[in-house]
Design a protein around this motif. Sequence first.
Motif, PDB file in Angstrom:
ATOM      1  N   PRO A  92       0.078 -13.592   0.831  1.00  0.00           N
ATOM      2  CA  PRO A  92      -0.140 -13.026  -0.503  1.00  0.00           C
ATOM      3  C   PRO A  92       1.161 -12.525  -1.113  1.00  0.00           C
ATOM      4  CG  PRO A  92      -0.694 -11.410   1.161  1.00  0.00           C
ATOM      5  CD  PRO A  92      -0.372 -12.686   1.901  1.00  0.00           C
ATOM      6  N   LEU A  93       1.180 -12.474  -2.452  1.00  0.00           N
ATOM      7  CA  LEU A  93       2.308 -11.834  -3.128  1.00  0.00           C
ATOM      8  C   LEU A  93       2.199 -10.321  -2.970  1.00  0.00           C
ATOM      9  CD1 LEU A  93       4.776 -11.664  -4.965  1.00  0.00           C
ATOM     10  CD2 LEU A  93       3.250 -11.901  -6.937  1.00  0.00           C
ATOM     11  N   ARG A  94       0.971  -9.815  -3.018  1.00  0.00           N
ATOM     12  CA  ARG A  94       0.743  -8.372  -2.888  1.00  0.00           C
ATOM     13  C   ARG A  94      -0.387  -8.115  -1.897  1.00  0.00           C
ATOM     14  NH1 ARG A  94       1.491  -9.273  -8.375  1.00  0.00           N
ATOM     15  NH2 ARG A  94       3.236  -8.122  -9.329  1.00  0.00           N
ATOM     16  N   ILE A  95      -0.217  -7.080  -1.083  1.00  0.00           N
ATOM     17  CA  ILE A  95      -1.286  -6.680  -0.180  1.00  0.00           C
ATOM     18  C   ILE A  95      -1.189  -5.176   0.071  1.00  0.00           C
ATOM     19  CG2 ILE A  95       0.107  -7.268   1.863  1.00  0.00           C
ATOM     20  CD1 ILE A  95      -2.543  -7.897   3.318  1.00  0.00           C
ATOM     21  N   PHE A  96      -2.336  -4.495  -0.038  1.00  0.00           N
ATOM     22  CA  PHE A  96      -2.402  -3.077   0.318  1.00  0.00           C
ATOM     23  C   PHE A  96      -2.523  -2.950   1.832  1.00  0.00           C
ATOM     24  CE2 PHE A  96      -4.563  -2.542  -3.985  1.00  0.00           C
ATOM     25  CZ  PHE A  96      -3.466  -1.950  -4.589  1.00  0.00           C
ATOM     26  N   LEU A 107      -8.859   2.932  -5.854  1.00  0.00           N
ATOM     27  CA  LEU A 107      -8.012   3.727  -6.734  1.00  0.00           C
ATOM     28  C   LEU A 107      -7.400   2.875  -7.839  1.00  0.00           C
ATOM     29  CD1 LEU A 107      -6.398   6.328  -7.425  1.00  0.00           C
ATOM     30  CD2 LEU A 107      -4.682   5.556  -5.763  1.00  0.00           C
ATOM     31  N   ILE A 108      -6.852   1.727  -7.471  1.00  0.00           N
ATOM     32  CA  ILE A 108      -6.170   0.886  -8.452  1.00  0.00           C
ATOM     33  C   ILE A 108      -7.157   0.207  -9.391  1.00  0.00           C
ATOM     34  CG2 ILE A 108      -4.675  -1.139  -8.712  1.00  0.00           C
ATOM     35  CD1 ILE A 108      -3.332   1.517  -7.851  1.00  0.00           C
ATOM     36  N   GLY A 121       3.996   2.126  -5.985  1.00  0.00           N
ATOM     37  CA  GLY A 121       4.625   1.074  -6.785  1.00  0.00           C
ATOM     38  C   GLY A 121       3.687   0.513  -7.829  1.00  0.00           C
ATOM     39  N   VAL A 122       2.425   0.971  -7.806  1.00  0.00           N
ATOM     40  CA  VAL A 122       1.442   0.484  -8.775  1.00  0.00           C
ATOM     41  C   VAL A 122       0.702   1.609  -9.481  1.00  0.00           C
ATOM     42  CG1 VAL A 122       1.087  -1.796  -7.772  1.00  0.00           C
ATOM     43  CG2 VAL A 122      -0.192   0.154  -6.860  1.00  0.00           C
ATOM     44  N   THR A 123       0.905   2.839  -9.041  1.00  0.00           N
ATOM     45  CA  THR A 123       0.332   4.000  -9.715  1.00  0.00           C
ATOM     46  C   THR A 123       1.267   5.185  -9.492  1.00  0.00           C
ATOM     47  OG1 THR A 123      -1.689   5.308 -10.054  1.00  0.00           O
ATOM     48  CG2 THR A 123      -1.046   4.856  -7.780  1.00  0.00           C
ATOM     49  N   TYR A 127      -6.430   0.604 -13.297  1.00  0.00           N
ATOM     50  CA  TYR A 127      -6.195  -0.516 -14.203  1.00  0.00           C
ATOM     51  C   TYR A 127      -7.302  -0.648 -15.244  1.00  0.00           C
ATOM     52  CZ  TYR A 127      -1.950  -2.135 -12.007  1.00  0.00           C
ATOM     53  OH  TYR A 127      -0.643  -2.227 -11.582  1.00  0.00           O
ATOM     54  N   GLN A 128      -8.524  -0.238 -14.901  1.00  0.00           N
ATOM     55  CA  GLN A 128      -9.580  -0.229 -15.895  1.00  0.00           C
ATOM     56  C   GLN A 128      -9.273   0.786 -16.994  1.00  0.00           C
ATOM     57  OE1 GLN A 128     -12.335  -2.388 -16.096  1.00  0.00           O
ATOM     58  NE2 GLN A 128     -12.193  -1.478 -18.139  1.00  0.00           N
ATOM     59  N   ALA A 129      -8.747   1.942 -16.599  1.00  0.00           N
ATOM     60  CA  ALA A 129      -8.367   2.957 -17.581  1.00  0.00           C
ATOM     61  C   ALA A 129      -7.253   2.446 -18.495  1.00  0.00           C
ATOM     62  CB  ALA A 129      -7.926   4.232 -16.868  1.00  0.00           C
TER      63      ALA A 129
END
Length: 270
Positions: free
Chosen positions: A233-237, A245-246, A138-140, A250-252
Motif C-alpha cells: 500500500p501507499l498508506r497503512i495505519f 478517527l480519520i 501526518g493526517v490529523t 475527513y467527513q468533517a
Amino acid sequence: MAKTWFITGASKGFGREWAEAALERGDRVAATSRSAAAFDDLVEKYGDAVLPLRLDVADRTAAFEAVRQAVDTFGGLDVVINNAGYGLFGMTEEVTEQQAREQIDVNLFGALWVTQAVLPHLRARGSGHIIQVSSIGGVTSLPGLGLYHASKFALEGFSASLAAEVKGFGIHVTLVEPAGYDTGWAGPSAVRAERLPAYDDFRAAMTGISARRGDPTATRAAILTVVDAEQPPLRIFFGQGPLELITKEYQARLDEWRAWDEVSTVAFGS
C-alpha cells in the motif's frame, strides 16, 4: 529470498523492532543511529548480517556516505526505512527557531536525504521499497504539536509524489502511519518547548492524547507483511483507532468544504 534492509533510527523503537524482525528471519540489515555502538549486541548475535553505521540523518553528505557503505558491503538494497525522528511538544508561539528548524531537519529533510541517496541504486536494480515512517500525526493534528505535524504532513506530501515518480522504475513507496505506541516518542526522545503561562488554561482543558499505547513488538509481523507484499500500500495505519478517527476527520472536512462551496466558486471569477 532474503532481503537487504537499510533502517535509520534503528537503535530503539520501531527501528530496533524491525531490524530484529528482519535479522531473525535471515535478512541483512544496515542499521543506522547516532551511535553505531548501539548495535553491538546485534553484531555479536548476527555477525556480518548486520552493518552498524553512525548517522545523523540531518547531514545530507553523511546520509549519502552511509548508503554508499551499505551498498558496497551488501551489493544492494531492497528495503529502505526512514524511521529516524522525534516529537517536538509546544504551542506554535512557544517553539523557538532552533527547535523548529531541527524538527524539520530530522523528520523531513532526514528522510529526503536518505531517499535521494538510495534512489540511484534502486533505479539501477529496477526494484526496491522505500518505507517512510509517518504518523497518525501526518493526517490529523492536535494542539501543542504543530511543528511535529508540519514535518509529518510534509513527509506525506513528498512521498505521495515520489510514489508516482518512481513507479515506472519498479520502486514501491509506503507511508506507515502509526497511532500511539510505547516507543519513548513522548518520553526520553521528545523535545519540549518552554511553556508560556498564557496557554496554561488551554493546556488544563485539553483532553490530551490517550494514555493507551500499543506494543511496538506487535508491529514486527505487520512490517514483514508490508515489505513482502507484491503490491504494497501507499498508506497503512499501524494500531487500533486511526481509521475511525480519520473517517470522522475527513467527513468533517468534506462537510465544511461543501458548506463554503458557493464562496469557493465565486472566488474563481467569471
